[in-house]
Design an enzyme around this catalytic site. Structure first.
Site, short mmCIF file in Angstrom:
data_model
loop_
_atom_site.label_atom_id
_atom_site.label_comp_id
_atom_site.label_asym_id
_atom_site.label_seq_id
_atom_site.Cartn_x
_atom_site.Cartn_y
_atom_site.Cartn_z
N TYR A 1 -21.93 3.77 -16.71
CA TYR A 1 -21.40 4.87 -16.28
C TYR A 1 -21.74 5.54 -14.65
O TYR A 1 -20.87 6.51 -14.36
CB TYR A 1 -23.41 5.75 -16.57
CG TYR A 1 -23.10 7.19 -17.39
CD1 TYR A 1 -22.59 7.57 -18.01
CD2 TYR A 1 -23.45 7.81 -16.02
CE1 TYR A 1 -22.82 9.24 -18.22
CE2 TYR A 1 -23.17 9.24 -16.43
CZ TYR A 1 -23.00 9.99 -17.19
OH TYR A 1 -22.57 11.26 -18.08
N SER B 1 -19.72 13.90 -12.85
CA SER B 1 -21.61 13.39 -13.36
C SER B 1 -22.15 13.98 -12.13
O SER B 1 -21.49 13.57 -10.44
CB SER B 1 -21.98 12.93 -13.99
OG SER B 1 -23.91 12.62 -14.07
#
Length: 275
Positions: A155, A142
């Site tokens: 995350y 990401s």
């Protein structure tokens, strides 16, 4: 003839978002598919949407955080095909929580999918990729694997871990028949923010999704097209979206001050969103 024509691909998280877009495009290009998702309904919907029903496609309900199940899926494919050409570890979830309020069960849930799911998918399928004339392993990190943001500690931890794991593997596979690529999407118009677990009871799923969509400028279809192009071109690293390229540049130029700069660029919205 496209590069994917006649090849065999295994793809996790195929029930929605980038995973579904990848499945549709690979199928359109003539690639045989082994698709998985934790949601049977979403997976079946993807299978029904495939534009070419003449190209073989199989669906498997799968929790990528379950090592035994991932290995069983790989063994099932090995028995019928003997190899795979493309593996894309795409499945992912989100958690919005301050470190002080992180519940271990939520943290472990996220790491199980976003990190261990990538590890299991990589190691279970590497022997099958080795049997391919040219194997391709794609792990989805990401833009949050490039920089950190408040409420995204879990995350960030998972996506930074995917980046480090994949880049180390890429060096280990150098000179072999297995090409390894780490992908860093920026804001993609998916339902990940809506489906996220969150400690903030003042913001509901619809509100999270509305704010996320304001910053998500890339469609899943465009992201999928770039990933497939990266496979064909043997790219080692892929940044998807102008936002990802901009954030990467800012973080490299200002490794300490980037939070303030990115906050100004996004009007602080990035602290509440996931990518």
């Amino acid at each position: 003839m496209t590069y994917a024509d006649g090849k065999i691909a295994a793809l996790t998280g195929a029930g929605s978002g980038i995973g579904r877009a990848l499945a549709l495009q690979l199928n359109r290009e003539g690639c045989e598919l082994f698709l998985s998702d934790i949601s049977a309904a979403s997976l079946n919907e993807t299978l029904a949407l495939l534009p070419r029903q003449d190209v073989p496609a199989d669906g498997q309900v799968l929790d990528v955080a379950d090592k035994t199940s991932v290995y069983a899926w790989a063994e099932k494919i090995a028995e019928v095909k003997g190899h795979v050409d493309i593996v894309i570890n795409n499945a992912g979830v989100a958690l919005i929580s301050n470190v002080e309020n992180n519940r271990y069960e939520d943290f472990e849930w996220l790491m199980g999918v976003n990190f261990w799911g990538v590890v299991y998918g990589t190691q279970a399928f590497l022997p099958l990729l080795r049997q391919s004339q040219q194997g391709h392993l794609v792990n989805i990190s990401s833009v949050f694997g490039l920089f950190s943001a408040p409420t995204q500690s879990a995350y960030n931890a998972a996506k930074f871990a995917v980046r480090g794991y994949t880049e180390a593997l890429r060096q280990e596979m150098d000179g072999s028949n297995v090409h390894v690529c780490c992908v860093h999407p920026g804001g993609i118009k998916t339902n990940i923010a809506r489906a996220a677990r969150s400690e903030d009871s003042d913001v509901n799923a619809d509100e999270r999704d509305t704010e996320f969509q304001k910053l998500a400028h890339t469609s899943p279809e465009k992201a999928a097209a770039q990933i497939i192009a990266a496979i064909e071109k043997h790219k080692k690293r892929l940044l998807i979206g102008m936002d990802a390229r901009l954030f990467s540049l800012v973080c490299r130029l200002f490794p300490v001050r980037y939070p303030q700069i990115l906050g100004l660029l996004t009007r602080n919205a990035s602290t509440k969103l996931v990518t």
